[in-house]
Design a protein around this motif. Structure first.
Motif, PDB file in Angstrom:
ATOM      1  N   ALA A 192       0.830  -1.198   0.000  1.00 28.85           N
ATOM      2  CA  ALA A 192       0.000   0.000   0.000  1.00 28.85           C
ATOM      3  C   ALA A 192       0.869   1.255   0.000  1.00 28.85           C
ATOM      4  O   ALA A 192       0.589   2.221  -0.720  1.00 28.85           O
ATOM      5  N   GLN A 193       1.928   1.258   0.788  1.00 33.07           N
ATOM      6  CA  GLN A 193       2.828   2.415   0.815  1.00 33.07           C
ATOM      7  C   GLN A 193       3.479   2.622  -0.548  1.00 33.07           C
ATOM      8  O   GLN A 193       3.583   3.760  -1.042  1.00 33.07           O
ATOM      9  N   PHE A 194       3.920   1.548  -1.152  1.00 37.35           N
ATOM     10  CA  PHE A 194       4.551   1.628  -2.470  1.00 37.35           C
ATOM     11  C   PHE A 194       3.593   2.210  -3.501  1.00 37.35           C
ATOM     12  O   PHE A 194       3.963   3.077  -4.298  1.00 37.35           O
ATOM     13  N   LEU A 195       2.344   1.751  -3.489  1.00 38.72           N
ATOM     14  CA  LEU A 195       1.377   2.206  -4.479  1.00 38.72           C
ATOM     15  C   LEU A 195       1.027   3.681  -4.299  1.00 38.72           C
ATOM     16  O   LEU A 195       0.817   4.404  -5.278  1.00 38.72           O
ATOM     17  N   ILE A 196       0.976   4.149  -3.051  1.00 41.22           N
ATOM     18  CA  ILE A 196       0.747   5.575  -2.807  1.00 41.22           C
ATOM     19  C   ILE A 196       1.895   6.396  -3.395  1.00 41.22           C
ATOM     20  O   ILE A 196       1.681   7.424  -4.036  1.00 41.22           O
ATOM     21  N   CYS A 197       3.111   5.926  -3.180  1.00 37.64           N
ATOM     22  CA  CYS A 197       4.278   6.629  -3.728  1.00 37.64           C
ATOM     23  C   CYS A 197       4.272   6.588  -5.254  1.00 37.64           C
ATOM     24  O   CYS A 197       4.655   7.561  -5.909  1.00 37.64           O
ATOM     25  N   ARG A 198       3.851   5.474  -5.810  1.00 31.78           N
ATOM     26  CA  ARG A 198       3.780   5.365  -7.270  1.00 31.78           C
ATOM     27  C   ARG A 198       2.768   6.352  -7.849  1.00 31.78           C
ATOM     28  O   ARG A 198       3.023   7.009  -8.856  1.00 31.78           O
ATOM     29  N   ASP A 199       1.606   6.465  -7.203  1.00 34.31           N
ATOM     30  CA  ASP A 199       0.536   7.319  -7.731  1.00 34.31           C
ATOM     31  C   ASP A 199       0.845   8.807  -7.602  1.00 34.31           C
ATOM     32  O   ASP A 199       0.570   9.589  -8.508  1.00 34.31           O
ATOM     33  N   GLN A 233      -5.296  -2.556   4.191  1.00 34.38           N
ATOM     34  CA  GLN A 233      -4.475  -2.038   5.287  1.00 34.38           C
ATOM     35  C   GLN A 233      -5.350  -1.511   6.417  1.00 34.38           C
ATOM     36  O   GLN A 233      -5.052  -1.730   7.603  1.00 34.38           O
ATOM     37  N   ILE A 234      -6.447  -0.840   6.070  1.00 32.71           N
ATOM     38  CA  ILE A 234      -7.356  -0.308   7.090  1.00 32.71           C
ATOM     39  C   ILE A 234      -7.921  -1.434   7.943  1.00 32.71           C
ATOM     40  O   ILE A 234      -8.048  -1.315   9.166  1.00 32.71           O
ATOM     41  N   GLU A 235      -8.254  -2.552   7.310  1.00 29.16           N
ATOM     42  CA  GLU A 235      -8.805  -3.693   8.042  1.00 29.16           C
ATOM     43  C   GLU A 235      -7.788  -4.284   9.011  1.00 29.16           C
ATOM     44  O   GLU A 235      -8.160  -4.877  10.032  1.00 29.16           O
ATOM     45  N   SER A 236      -6.514  -4.133   8.702  1.00 29.19           N
ATOM     46  CA  SER A 236      -5.454  -4.733   9.526  1.00 29.19           C
ATOM     47  C   SER A 236      -4.876  -3.782  10.557  1.00 29.19           C
ATOM     48  O   SER A 236      -4.178  -4.214  11.477  1.00 29.19           O
ATOM     49  N   ALA A 237      -5.141  -2.487  10.408  1.00 27.60           N
ATOM     50  CA  ALA A 237      -4.456  -1.470  11.220  1.00 27.60           C
ATOM     51  C   ALA A 237      -4.663  -1.659  12.716  1.00 27.60           C
ATOM     52  O   ALA A 237      -3.713  -1.566  13.503  1.00 27.60           O
ATOM     53  N   LYS A 264      -5.338  -4.294  14.512  1.00 24.88           N
ATOM     54  CA  LYS A 264      -4.607  -5.454  15.039  1.00 24.88           C
ATOM     55  C   LYS A 264      -3.106  -5.197  15.047  1.00 24.88           C
ATOM     56  O   LYS A 264      -2.382  -5.656  15.943  1.00 24.88           O
ATOM     57  N   GLN A 265      -2.622  -4.450  14.051  1.00 24.35           N
ATOM     58  CA  GLN A 265      -1.188  -4.184  13.945  1.00 24.35           C
ATOM     59  C   GLN A 265      -0.655  -3.388  15.140  1.00 24.35           C
ATOM     60  O   GLN A 265       0.516  -3.511  15.496  1.00 24.35           O
ATOM     61  N   CYS A 266      -1.503  -2.556  15.737  1.00 24.82           N
ATOM     62  CA  CYS A 266      -1.007  -1.711  16.822  1.00 24.82           C
ATOM     63  C   CYS A 266      -1.519  -2.137  18.198  1.00 24.82           C
ATOM     64  O   CYS A 266      -1.582  -1.323  19.128  1.00 24.82           O
ATOM     65  N   GLU A 267      -1.891  -3.409  18.347  1.00 25.19           N
ATOM     66  CA  GLU A 267      -2.403  -3.899  19.632  1.00 25.19           C
ATOM     67  C   GLU A 267      -1.415  -3.670  20.771  1.00 25.19           C
ATOM     68  O   GLU A 267      -1.776  -3.216  21.854  1.00 25.19           O
ATOM     69  N   ARG A 268      -0.138  -3.988  20.549  1.00 22.28           N
ATOM     70  CA  ARG A 268       0.873  -3.836  21.608  1.00 22.28           C
ATOM     71  C   ARG A 268       1.033  -2.368  21.989  1.00 22.28           C
ATOM     72  O   ARG A 268       1.127  -2.019  23.178  1.00 22.28           O
ATOM     73  N   SER A 269       1.067  -1.523  20.994  1.00 20.50           N
ATOM     74  CA  SER A 269       1.207  -0.088  21.279  1.00 20.50           C
ATOM     75  C   SER A 269       0.018   0.424  22.079  1.00 20.50           C
ATOM     76  O   SER A 269       0.177   1.218  23.020  1.00 20.50           O
ATOM     77  N   LYS A 270      -1.181  -0.010  21.731  1.00 21.58           N
ATOM     78  CA  LYS A 270      -2.386   0.440  22.428  1.00 21.58           C
ATOM     79  C   LYS A 270      -2.399  -0.032  23.880  1.00 21.58           C
ATOM     80  O   LYS A 270      -2.806   0.710  24.785  1.00 21.58           O
ATOM     81  N   GLU A 271      -1.943  -1.259  24.132  1.00 24.58           N
ATOM     82  CA  GLU A 271      -1.892  -1.773  25.505  1.00 24.58           C
ATOM     83  C   GLU A 271      -0.946  -0.934  26.361  1.00 24.58           C
ATOM     84  O   GLU A 271      -1.281  -0.552  27.494  1.00 24.58           O
ATOM     85  N   ARG A 272       0.242  -0.634  25.844  1.00 25.94           N
ATOM     86  CA  ARG A 272       1.212   0.167  26.585  1.00 25.94           C
ATOM     87  C   ARG A 272       0.705   1.603  26.761  1.00 25.94           C
ATOM     88  O   ARG A 272       0.872   2.203  27.814  1.00 25.94           O
ATOM     89  N   LEU A 286      -3.347   5.419   9.531  1.00 23.67           N
ATOM     90  CA  LEU A 286      -3.563   4.443   8.466  1.00 23.67           C
ATOM     91  C   LEU A 286      -2.457   3.395   8.487  1.00 23.67           C
ATOM     92  O   LEU A 286      -2.687   2.209   8.279  1.00 23.67           O
ATOM     93  N   PHE A 287      -1.248   3.858   8.776  1.00 21.76           N
ATOM     94  CA  PHE A 287      -0.109   2.958   9.013  1.00 21.76           C
ATOM     95  C   PHE A 287       0.301   3.177  10.468  1.00 21.76           C
ATOM     96  O   PHE A 287       1.025   4.129  10.784  1.00 21.76           O
ATOM     97  N   PRO A 288      -0.184   2.341  11.379  1.00 16.33           N
ATOM     98  CA  PRO A 288      -0.038   2.607  12.821  1.00 16.33           C
ATOM     99  C   PRO A 288       1.338   2.246  13.383  1.00 16.33           C
ATOM    100  O   PRO A 288       2.111   1.518  12.763  1.00 16.33           O
ATOM    101  N   ALA A 289       1.588   2.792  14.572  1.00 19.63           N
ATOM    102  CA  ALA A 289       2.784   2.431  15.330  1.00 19.63           C
ATOM    103  C   ALA A 289       2.584   1.015  15.860  1.00 19.63           C
ATOM    104  O   ALA A 289       1.796   0.789  16.764  1.00 19.63           O
ATOM    105  N   GLN A 290       3.294   0.050  15.312  1.00 15.36           N
ATOM    106  CA  GLN A 290       2.992  -1.349  15.589  1.00 15.36           C
ATOM    107  C   GLN A 290       3.519  -1.824  16.933  1.00 15.36           C
ATOM    108  O   GLN A 290       2.893  -2.653  17.584  1.00 15.36           O
ATOM    109  N   ASP A 291       4.673  -1.354  17.347  1.00 19.50           N
ATOM    110  CA  ASP A 291       5.252  -1.837  18.604  1.00 19.50           C
ATOM    111  C   ASP A 291       6.047  -0.700  19.245  1.00 19.50           C
ATOM    112  O   ASP A 291       7.251  -0.819  19.475  1.00 19.50           O
TER     113      ASP A 291
END
Length: 239
Positions: A1-8, A69-73, A75-83, A101-106
């Protein structure tokens, strides 16, 4: 997703880092993304202010990738949210900030503390850092392993083409120039505050045109076709 944004659109990593799910939409013209402007002192301070967001239409494959990516966001930042939740209780903060959209994962505790202590940046605590986005896009260099026909001096590995957000940005700028866009249009598309920052793209374009003109002028067949196109008569070679 990041690559495609940069491409566009050749977005900078910091612009990608500021994005949220709410920025993605669709209308009669197709899918689009609201992108924050960051070039210049005033724009950088505005960050995600409504007046600082520019509507950019994106391709369908980019739209699909972003929705995945939105559907996964979350879950990707679960650890960050707990802390973060534990720190929010210490600071008496009740409302959880929005997720990027691209969250802080850890995110580490010291980084979370920095955001909790500053009310002006707290809402961005669950956004990933721009340097992480740069590294993730650059990792495509080895993943794709595109053979190079010449040495690329910017890479340690001379065999593969380097991939980076800024290389994609330069590619976008060059393609806009070769498509006939003006300096003002290129500057606006690439989020530059003045046309001075895009002049080098037009120098490249002139070099390409000069090369093509020299090549064409050395070919009798091409020159004859040019003369016919210009309305001139072409004569047979009597000799």
């Amino acid at each position: 997703a990041q690559f495609l944004i940069c491409r566009d659109w050749g977005l900078r990593p910091i612009q990608i880092a500021l994005l949220r799910a709410e920025d993605l939409g669709r209308d009669d013209l197709g899918p689009y993304l609201y992108v924050p402007s960051v070039k210049g002192a005033r724009r950088s301070r505005l960050r995600r202010s409504t007046s600082n967001l520019v509507k950019r239409y994106i391709s369908d494959d980019t739209d699909i990738a972003l929705r995945c990516q939105i559907e996964s966001a979350d879950k990707q930042c679960e650890r960050s949210k707990e802390r973060l939740y534990a720190l929010m209780k210490e600071f008496g903060i009740e409302k959880m900030p929005p997720i990027g959209l691209f969250p802080a994962q850890d995110a580490r505790r010291d980084r979370l503390l920095q955001f909790c202590r500053d009310v002006n940046i707290f809402e961005y605590v669950l956004h990933t850092q721009s340097n992480r986005i740069s590294r993730e896009i650059a990792s495509l260099t080895q993943i794709l392993s595109i053979p190079m026909s010449r040495t690329d001096l910017r890479m340690d590995n001379e065999n593969y083409m380097s991939v980076s957000a800024y290389r994609l940005r330069r590619t976008k700028g060059t393609s806009l120039v070769l498509s006939g866009h003006s300096q003002y249009e290129v500057a606006e598309a690439l989020d530059h505050s003045s046309i001075n920052s895009v002049s080098h793209y037009f120098q490249y374009s002139r070099d390409v045109h000069d090369f093509l003109n020299r090549t064409a002028s050395s070919s009798p067949a091409i020159m004859e076709a040019i003369n016919i196109w210009d309305g001139r008569l072409a004569e047979d070679d009597i000799a």
